[in-house]
Scaffold this motif. Structure first.
Motif, PDB file in Angstrom:
ATOM      1  N   VAL A  85      21.410  -2.478 -11.690  1.00 10.23           N
ATOM      2  CA  VAL A  85      21.017  -3.598 -10.835  1.00 10.23           C
ATOM      3  C   VAL A  85      21.253  -3.188  -9.385  1.00 10.23           C
ATOM      4  O   VAL A  85      22.391  -2.930  -8.986  1.00 10.23           O
ATOM      5  CB  VAL A  85      21.846  -4.862 -11.157  1.00 10.23           C
ATOM      6  CG1 VAL A  85      21.310  -6.053 -10.369  1.00 10.23           C
ATOM      7  CG2 VAL A  85      21.835  -5.151 -12.642  1.00 10.23           C
ATOM      8  N   ASN A  86      20.172  -3.097  -8.599  1.00 13.76           N
ATOM      9  CA  ASN A  86      20.285  -2.713  -7.182  1.00 13.76           C
ATOM     10  C   ASN A  86      21.096  -1.421  -7.024  1.00 13.76           C
ATOM     11  O   ASN A  86      21.946  -1.298  -6.138  1.00 13.76           O
ATOM     12  CB  ASN A  86      20.926  -3.833  -6.364  1.00 13.76           C
ATOM     13  CG  ASN A  86      20.099  -5.102  -6.382  1.00 13.76           C
ATOM     14  OD1 ASN A  86      18.861  -5.057  -6.355  1.00 13.76           O
ATOM     15  ND2 ASN A  86      20.771  -6.255  -6.447  1.00 13.76           N
TER      16      ASN A  86
ATOM     17  N   VAL B 148      15.918  -5.294 -13.262  1.00 13.01           N
ATOM     18  CA  VAL B 148      16.969  -4.366 -13.697  1.00 13.01           C
ATOM     19  C   VAL B 148      16.350  -3.308 -14.587  1.00 13.01           C
ATOM     20  O   VAL B 148      15.309  -3.528 -15.224  1.00 13.01           O
ATOM     21  CB  VAL B 148      18.095  -5.097 -14.464  1.00 13.01           C
ATOM     22  CG1 VAL B 148      18.715  -6.185 -13.625  1.00 13.01           C
ATOM     23  CG2 VAL B 148      17.587  -5.664 -15.779  1.00 13.01           C
TER      24      VAL B 148
ATOM     25  N   ASN C 201      16.263 -10.905 -10.462  1.00 11.42           N
ATOM     26  CA  ASN C 201      16.431  -9.478 -10.204  1.00 11.42           C
ATOM     27  C   ASN C 201      15.646  -8.646 -11.216  1.00 11.42           C
ATOM     28  O   ASN C 201      15.520  -9.013 -12.382  1.00 11.42           O
ATOM     29  CB  ASN C 201      17.890  -9.073 -10.325  1.00 11.42           C
ATOM     30  CG  ASN C 201      18.707  -9.340  -9.069  1.00 11.42           C
ATOM     31  OD1 ASN C 201      19.925  -9.425  -9.119  1.00 11.42           O
ATOM     32  ND2 ASN C 201      18.059  -9.472  -7.920  1.00 11.42           N
TER      33      ASN C 201
ATOM     34  N   VAL D  69      24.571  -9.829  -9.461  1.00 14.91           N
ATOM     35  CA  VAL D  69      23.375 -10.009 -10.282  1.00 14.91           C
ATOM     36  C   VAL D  69      22.835 -11.418 -10.060  1.00 14.91           C
ATOM     37  O   VAL D  69      23.597 -12.391 -10.083  1.00 14.91           O
ATOM     38  CB  VAL D  69      23.693  -9.801 -11.782  1.00 14.91           C
ATOM     39  CG1 VAL D  69      22.402  -9.887 -12.606  1.00 14.91           C
ATOM     40  CG2 VAL D  69      24.382  -8.470 -12.013  1.00 14.91           C
TER      41      VAL D  69
ATOM     42  N   VAL E 213      15.513 -10.537 -14.871  1.00 16.62           N
ATOM     43  CA  VAL E 213      16.572 -11.442 -15.298  1.00 16.62           C
ATOM     44  C   VAL E 213      16.027 -12.871 -15.314  1.00 16.62           C
ATOM     45  O   VAL E 213      15.576 -13.372 -14.280  1.00 16.62           O
ATOM     46  CB  VAL E 213      17.798 -11.354 -14.370  1.00 16.62           C
ATOM     47  CG1 VAL E 213      18.861 -12.357 -14.825  1.00 16.62           C
ATOM     48  CG2 VAL E 213      18.359  -9.944 -14.337  1.00 16.62           C
TER      49      VAL E 213
ATOM     50  N   ASP F 124      12.125  -1.430 -17.474  1.00 19.23           N
ATOM     51  CA  ASP F 124      12.457  -2.376 -16.419  1.00 19.23           C
ATOM     52  C   ASP F 124      12.218  -3.785 -16.950  1.00 19.23           C
ATOM     53  O   ASP F 124      11.278  -4.026 -17.723  1.00 19.23           O
ATOM     54  CB  ASP F 124      11.588  -2.134 -15.182  1.00 19.23           C
ATOM     55  CG  ASP F 124      11.956  -0.842 -14.467  1.00 19.23           C
ATOM     56  OD1 ASP F 124      13.113  -0.392 -14.630  1.00 19.23           O
ATOM     57  OD2 ASP F 124      11.086  -0.272 -13.791  1.00 19.23           O
TER      58      ASP F 124
END
Length: 560
Positions: free
Chosen positions: A196-197, A231, A229, A225, A149, A146
């Motif tokens: 991403v999400n 990711v 965030n 994005v 960003v 993990d």
């Protein structure tokens, strides 16, 4: 050779400060001899080309050498411009230096542009993230992690620029941490995906510069994005393993080359991806088949021995004391990464590697060639790449057997031998037929001979006669001592003239090469050759009769 003669003096004066010069004296002498021979060959070839250009200029009554021609001699054939200038001036000619300089500047611009973005980012990308911290790389041990960003780069008309959010188009991610290897040291960047999400975004390449990793991404339709965030980064593990096999094999290859060829072998460049490994190295001659086989066998011996591959971060001096190979001219920091493969190979390297040489599977050299003076290149495959290569070769052998109508692949050699014998017999029959054709034409040609001074001139348009038949006919004409023969053959737009002179005709001043060149000029062509035999090409078939008619005056003008 001048340079080789001076080498002894240079070695004697410098070996106290550089003891390795004495150790490598023979190798240096050999390389220097080869380089001097190559340079002399370049000069000889350039002089011949320049001579032809100057002769053509004289025929066209020109006194200025085209700058593009001078540039071609320099850029393509390595002929020094200063020498071109000096020789042209000796002939009373000038060189269009403005055009030459313009082409040189264009070449330099292309070279700078080609170098500008090799293995890194363009200036706009660097500027957009100049203030960021270096990316933490965890990819030696992890293929997934993990990360946060820290920057998003989009492409605009004026280059890359930083944005806080993106939901369309391709973009570049910079994160605080990554398992993705960034292109460097000859190894390509990793690919994979970033989640991403809950949405996967493809990572199609990874680059790095000044410790900051650039993940080049393709945006999915429903992905958004944002900076900040979290990711999940996942490296394409199968591709990474293939890259590791190829990279580790390059280390074994360098060690094997030094064993087989000598300690003068040093890395001059490399490229490693999932499909192939490419290794450039210093060596003065093409490898023989035996040397290639020995290198390949030595690499595979250490692969099959399944020797452990270990890495150690240490200082540069300790690494050198352990015998680690380093790239000449490379700048290393205080801490270096040493990669050791059994007791066979120890190198400084920041790339990813197998944990055991046995993981490489197999190693097969695909090609060996020259890429520069004193630099050779080997391309090879490993693992699944070897199996794919074998499958391709099996398919090629099967297709060849089918085309040659061999009963099976085991009969290929026998069938090839049969075809060779059949071809030899057919060539013999063709030669026999050509001789018969020439014989049937010979009497008619001799009866048409015209006296020109002390020689007998024979001219003829032989139409679509084959080249072999025409040569056979001319060889027979040449047996008559006072004969001068000029014949034309043509099919469609292709036109050739052949000229021969018997022994007495040559003594009288006839010269086949000069005759055929002047005859061909009438038909817009050119050519030449020896005094007794020559050939030229023509461009205008409608001028054949005029060209042959001109032969009489051409011959008459050169007789003593």
């Amino acid at each position: 050779m001048l340079m080789v003669e001076l080498l002894g003096v240079a070695l004697a004066q410098n070996e106290s400060a550089y003891p390795e010069l004495a150790e490598r004296g023979d190798m240096i002498r050999r390389v220097l001899s080869i380089e001097e021979e190559r340079f002399n060959a370049t000069i000889d070839a350039g002089l011949s080309m320049l001579e032809r250009i100057l002769e053509q200029m004289a025929e066209e009554d020109k006194t200025t050498l085209d700058g593009a021609e001078a540039f071609k001699l320099y850029d393509t054939y390595g002929f020094p411009y200063d020498l071109t200038l000096e020789i042209a001036q000796e002939r009373g000619c000038e060189v269009d230096e403005a055009t030459f300089r313009s082409l040189m500047n264009e070449q330099r611009t292309r070279a700078r542009q080609a170098r500008g973005n090799v293995g890194g980012w363009d200036e706009s990308s660097k500027s957009a993230i100049s203030g960021l911290e270096k990316t933490e790389f965890c990819g030696y041990c992890e293929l997934e992690c993990d990360a946060t960003v820290v920057a998003i780069l989009a492409e605009g008309d004026n280059g890359a620029y930083s944005v806080n959010e993106i939901n369309e188009g391709d973009f570049t991610l910079v994160l605080d941490k990554t398992p993705f290897y960034g292109e460097g040291g000859g190894q390509v960047g990793d690919t994979g995906f970033a989640t991403v999400n809950g949405v996967k975004v493809n990572v199609v390449d990874t680059k790095k510069s000044e410790g900051k990793y650039q993940h080049i991404c393709e945006l999915s339709d429903n992905a958004v994005v944002k900076v900040g965030n979290t990711v999940t980064l996942t490296v394409d593990a199968e591709r990474r393993e293939a890259i590791k096999r190829n990279h580790s094999s390059v280390h074994l290859l360098q060690a094997a080359l030094r064993k087989v060829l000598g300690d003068h072998v040093e890395q001059a460049g490399s490229y490693v991806n999932e499909s192939v490994c490419r290794f450039d190295f210093t060596h003065f001659a093409a490898l023989t088949a035996e040397e290639i086989a020995a290198v390949e066998a030595l690499v595979n011996t250490h692969i099959l021995a399944a020797e452990g591959i270990t890495t150690l971060e240490t200082d540069i001096e300790t690494a050198r004391q352990n015998g680690a190979m380093a790239l000449f001219g490379e700048k290393y920091g205080k801490i270096v990464r040493m990669v050791k493969m059994g007791d066979f190979s120890t190198e400084l390297c920041g790339g990813t590697h197998c944990t055991n040489t046995g993981n490489i599977g197999l190693f097969k050299i695909v090609s060996e060639a020259s890429v520069a003076a004193g630099v050779r290149r080997i391309e090879a495959v490993t693992g699944q790449g070897v199996l794919q290569l074998l499958a391709q070769k099996d398919a090629l052998i099967a297709e060849t057997a089918k085309e040659l109508k061999a009963a099976n692949t085991a009969d290929l050699a026998k069938r090839a031998s049969q075809l060779q014998n059949e071809l030899k017999e057919e060539r013999r029959q063709i030669e026999s037929l050509n001789a018969k054709i020439a014989s049937t034409k010979l009497d008619a040609l001799r009866s048409s001979a015209k006296a020109v001074g002390s020689v007998s001139l024979i001219t003829a348009d032989m139409g679509a006669m084959s080249m072999d038949a025409a040569r056979s006919l001319c060889d027979t004409l040449k047996e008559t001592p006072d004969a001068v023969g000029v014949i034309a053959i043509h099919e469609g737009e292709k036109l050739n003239f052949l000229a021969v002179c018997g022994a007495d005709a040559v003594k009288a001043g006839a010269h086949a090469g000069n005759i055929v060149r002047e005859v061909a000029k009438v038909a817009g062509g050119s050519g030449g050759g020896k005094p007794d035999s020559a050939m030229a090409g023509g461009k205008d078939v409608s001028k054949v009769d005029d060209a042959l008619t001109a032969a009489a005056d051409i011959v008459k003008g050169m007789l003593k």
